[in-house]
Design a protein around this motif. Structure first.
Motif, PDB file in Angstrom:
ATOM      1  N   GLN A 156     -35.130 -24.753 -71.511  1.00 33.22           N
ATOM      2  CA  GLN A 156     -35.895 -24.765 -70.263  1.00 33.22           C
ATOM      3  C   GLN A 156     -35.917 -26.157 -69.644  1.00 33.22           C
ATOM      4  O   GLN A 156     -35.821 -26.311 -68.430  1.00 33.22           O
ATOM      5  CB  GLN A 156     -37.318 -24.266 -70.515  1.00 33.22           C
ATOM      6  CG  GLN A 156     -37.401 -22.771 -70.793  1.00 33.22           C
ATOM      7  CD  GLN A 156     -38.787 -22.349 -71.227  1.00 33.22           C
ATOM      8  OE1 GLN A 156     -39.522 -23.109 -71.881  1.00 33.22           O
ATOM      9  NE2 GLN A 156     -39.160 -21.120 -70.884  1.00 33.22           N
ATOM     10  N   GLN A 167     -36.840 -21.285 -65.015  1.00 39.45           N
ATOM     11  CA  GLN A 167     -36.555 -19.860 -65.176  1.00 39.45           C
ATOM     12  C   GLN A 167     -35.327 -19.454 -64.347  1.00 39.45           C
ATOM     13  O   GLN A 167     -35.422 -18.634 -63.430  1.00 39.45           O
ATOM     14  CB  GLN A 167     -37.787 -19.032 -64.786  1.00 39.45           C
ATOM     15  CG  GLN A 167     -39.059 -19.446 -65.485  1.00 39.45           C
ATOM     16  CD  GLN A 167     -38.937 -19.426 -66.998  1.00 39.45           C
ATOM     17  OE1 GLN A 167     -38.326 -18.515 -67.572  1.00 39.45           O
ATOM     18  NE2 GLN A 167     -39.518 -20.404 -67.664  1.00 39.45           N
ATOM     19  N   LEU A 171     -32.383 -17.165 -68.215  1.00 41.91           N
ATOM     20  CA  LEU A 171     -33.833 -17.014 -68.349  1.00 41.91           C
ATOM     21  C   LEU A 171     -34.477 -16.376 -67.116  1.00 41.91           C
ATOM     22  O   LEU A 171     -35.681 -16.146 -67.096  1.00 41.91           O
ATOM     23  CB  LEU A 171     -34.483 -18.372 -68.616  1.00 41.91           C
ATOM     24  CG  LEU A 171     -34.030 -19.097 -69.897  1.00 41.91           C
ATOM     25  CD1 LEU A 171     -34.837 -20.363 -70.101  1.00 41.91           C
ATOM     26  CD2 LEU A 171     -34.142 -18.186 -71.115  1.00 41.91           C
ATOM     27  N   PHE A 172     -33.689 -16.089 -66.109  1.00 39.60           N
ATOM     28  CA  PHE A 172     -34.228 -15.473 -64.895  1.00 39.60           C
ATOM     29  C   PHE A 172     -34.723 -14.054 -65.183  1.00 39.60           C
ATOM     30  O   PHE A 172     -34.043 -13.266 -65.839  1.00 39.60           O
ATOM     31  CB  PHE A 172     -33.158 -15.430 -63.802  1.00 39.60           C
ATOM     32  CG  PHE A 172     -33.558 -14.638 -62.590  1.00 39.60           C
ATOM     33  CD1 PHE A 172     -34.445 -15.154 -61.659  1.00 39.60           C
ATOM     34  CD2 PHE A 172     -33.064 -13.349 -62.383  1.00 39.60           C
ATOM     35  CE1 PHE A 172     -34.831 -14.425 -60.542  1.00 39.60           C
ATOM     36  CE2 PHE A 172     -33.434 -12.604 -61.270  1.00 39.60           C
ATOM     37  CZ  PHE A 172     -34.322 -13.149 -60.354  1.00 39.60           C
ATOM     38  N   ARG A 173     -35.903 -13.737 -64.681  1.00 38.79           N
ATOM     39  CA  ARG A 173     -36.455 -12.382 -64.774  1.00 38.79           C
ATOM     40  C   ARG A 173     -36.981 -11.995 -63.388  1.00 38.79           C
ATOM     41  O   ARG A 173     -37.919 -12.610 -62.878  1.00 38.79           O
ATOM     42  CB  ARG A 173     -37.615 -12.322 -65.785  1.00 38.79           C
ATOM     43  CG  ARG A 173     -37.232 -12.674 -67.208  1.00 38.79           C
ATOM     44  CD  ARG A 173     -36.337 -11.608 -67.845  1.00 38.79           C
ATOM     45  NE  ARG A 173     -36.040 -11.929 -69.220  1.00 38.79           N
ATOM     46  CZ  ARG A 173     -34.991 -12.656 -69.626  1.00 38.79           C
ATOM     47  NH1 ARG A 173     -34.151 -13.154 -68.723  1.00 38.79           N
ATOM     48  NH2 ARG A 173     -34.788 -12.889 -70.901  1.00 38.79           N
TER      49      ARG A 173
END
Length: 425
Positions: A156, A167, A171-173
């Motif tokens: 991160q 993010q 790690l993108f949501r």
């Protein structure tokens, strides 16, 4: 407050008049097009003041999904560059129907999430992150500290350093935030809030699909101000594969003093059309403007202050003056516009490093004509004139494909038509 304090974010927001836009506004109690609050949904057993407090920070951002996190503009760029790039970007993107939108917790927040198509959504988000990063100013020490306050993994931290936000990438949501952090909230309240959200958005899902069909540029005027929908641009690629816009080309026009560069470029600009999608860069120069020039005049101290502040994409010196091209041309290129620059032969080696694919337009004329033109314009006489003439003979056009020679010894229209044809090829 000045525009320098503003932050910009790239979001997906449903159209305000759509079922999803109205549902989001009702849930958070705010229309993203306006800073003030609107009537918020009522939840049985949950006082309105409590609901408002549980959604206060989410309301400030509005009903949205983040594609690129808020950023300040890097010196040298302004809102016209944001819009220009956004329109070019959206013309290359397809609408995505989001599957099975439903309410789920994400970390300590209540959010609206979807089940797919995750690869398409993630690809769109990453294109957005990378394409617009040209415009992003580095995070300040205060901003970095705020983003690190919850503790970051090594991965991160690397993403924060690279993109200004942790993010991203894997790690993108995709999510649309429906509450503030609920860590200190009574479990019964959290349960009531979640059940109310599930019912509220299930009714909307039964009415209309949720479609990621455009890019919203949201603007925060000053720290702590509500994010307001500044521009919403629909995706228009339709049936072709989503991609990034093709970059424009650099045409660097050079030639000795007296060759008629200014007059030639003015002729070409006057005979260009909107379909040419060309930008004629305005130079910043440390000398007064003449009647046939439209450059930006600054003194030497100001010029080097601008250069030290990163305001220029190109800087060179010639004939005892300083020349600069403002870095806004980089946004023009990203948006697919060709950039035509009145340049210097001495700068070509540096040009090759910064813009390897640039085309050099080498404008020339016979030697006697050069002298006649220099004498006629009466800027220099005696030794100064001889210095100009001597410098003109010090450079020879390289014999390589990225250098195109244009003879301007004859009528201006002849050379102008030749150059216009090159630019349109």
């Amino acid at each position: 407050m000045t525009r320098r304090m503003a932050r910009y974010a790239l979001y997906f927001t449903p159209s305000a008049d759509s079922a999803w836009g109205q549902a989001g506004s009702c849930w958070l109690g705010r229309d993203t097009r306006r800073p003030d609050t609107a009537e918020q949904v009522s939840i049985p057993g949950l006082p309105k003041l409590l609901l408002a407090s549980l959604t206060s920070e989410a309301r400030r951002y509005g009903f949205h999904a983040t594609l690129k996190a808020p950023f300040r503009l890097l010196d040298g760029f302004d809102e016209t560059h944001v819009l220009e790039m956004a329109h070019a970007f959206c013309a290359e993107q397809n609408a995505i129907v989001l599957e099975q939108p439903c309410v789920r917790p994400l970390d300590d927040f209540l959010t609206l999430q979807v089940s797919g198509p995750l690869d398409e959504i993630g690809g769109l988000a990453m294109r957005c992150v990378t394409y617009f990063d040209l415009l992003r100013a580095p995070l300040s020490s205060v901003e970095l500290a705020r983003r690190r306050c919850t503790g970051l993994t090594a991965r991160q931290e690397a993403l924060l350093q690279r993109w200004g936000y942790a993010q991203t990438e894997e790690l993108f949501r995709f999510h649309m935030t429906l509450s503030d952090a609920l860590t200190q909230v009574d479990a019964d309240v959290v349960y009531a809030l979640r059940k109310a959200a599930e019912q509220h958005f299930a009714q909307t899902a039964a009415m209309a699909p949720l479609v990621l069909d455009g890019l919203t540029i949201a603007r925060e005027e000053f720290p702590g101000a509500p994010f307001i929908e500044w521009q919403r641009i629909a995706f228009s690629a339709q049936d072709k594969r989503a991609t990034l816009p093709s970059s424009g080309r650099v045409f660097f026009c050079v030639g000795p003093s007296g060759v008629g560069k200014d007059a030639l470029l003015e002729w070409v600009q006057q005979h260009s059309s909107a379909s040419d999608r060309a930008v004629f860069a305005r130079r910043v120069i440390t000398r007064p403007a003449h009647s046939n020039e439209m450059h930006e005049v600054v003194d030497v101290a100001t010029f080097w202050q601008l250069a030290a502040g990163g305001q220029f994409a190109m800087v060179w010196q010639a004939n005892d003056f300083c020349y600069g091209i403002r870095r806004g041309v980089e946004a023009d290129l990203k948006a697919g516009r060709d950039v035509i620059i009145n340049g210097s032969r001495a700068y070509i080696p540096q040009l090759r490093q910064a813009f390897p694919d640039a085309t050099v337009i080498w404008i020339e004329a016979n030697e006697n004509l050069l002298r006649e033109r220099l004498e006629a314009r009466r800027r220099e006489t005696g030794p100064a004139l001889l210095k100009r003439l001597k410098r003109g003979s010090e450079f020879i056009a390289p014999d390589e494909p990225q250098v195109i020679r244009v003879d301007n010894s004859g009528p201006l229209e002849v050379a102008g038509q030749h150059l216009l044809k090159i630019l349109r090829s």
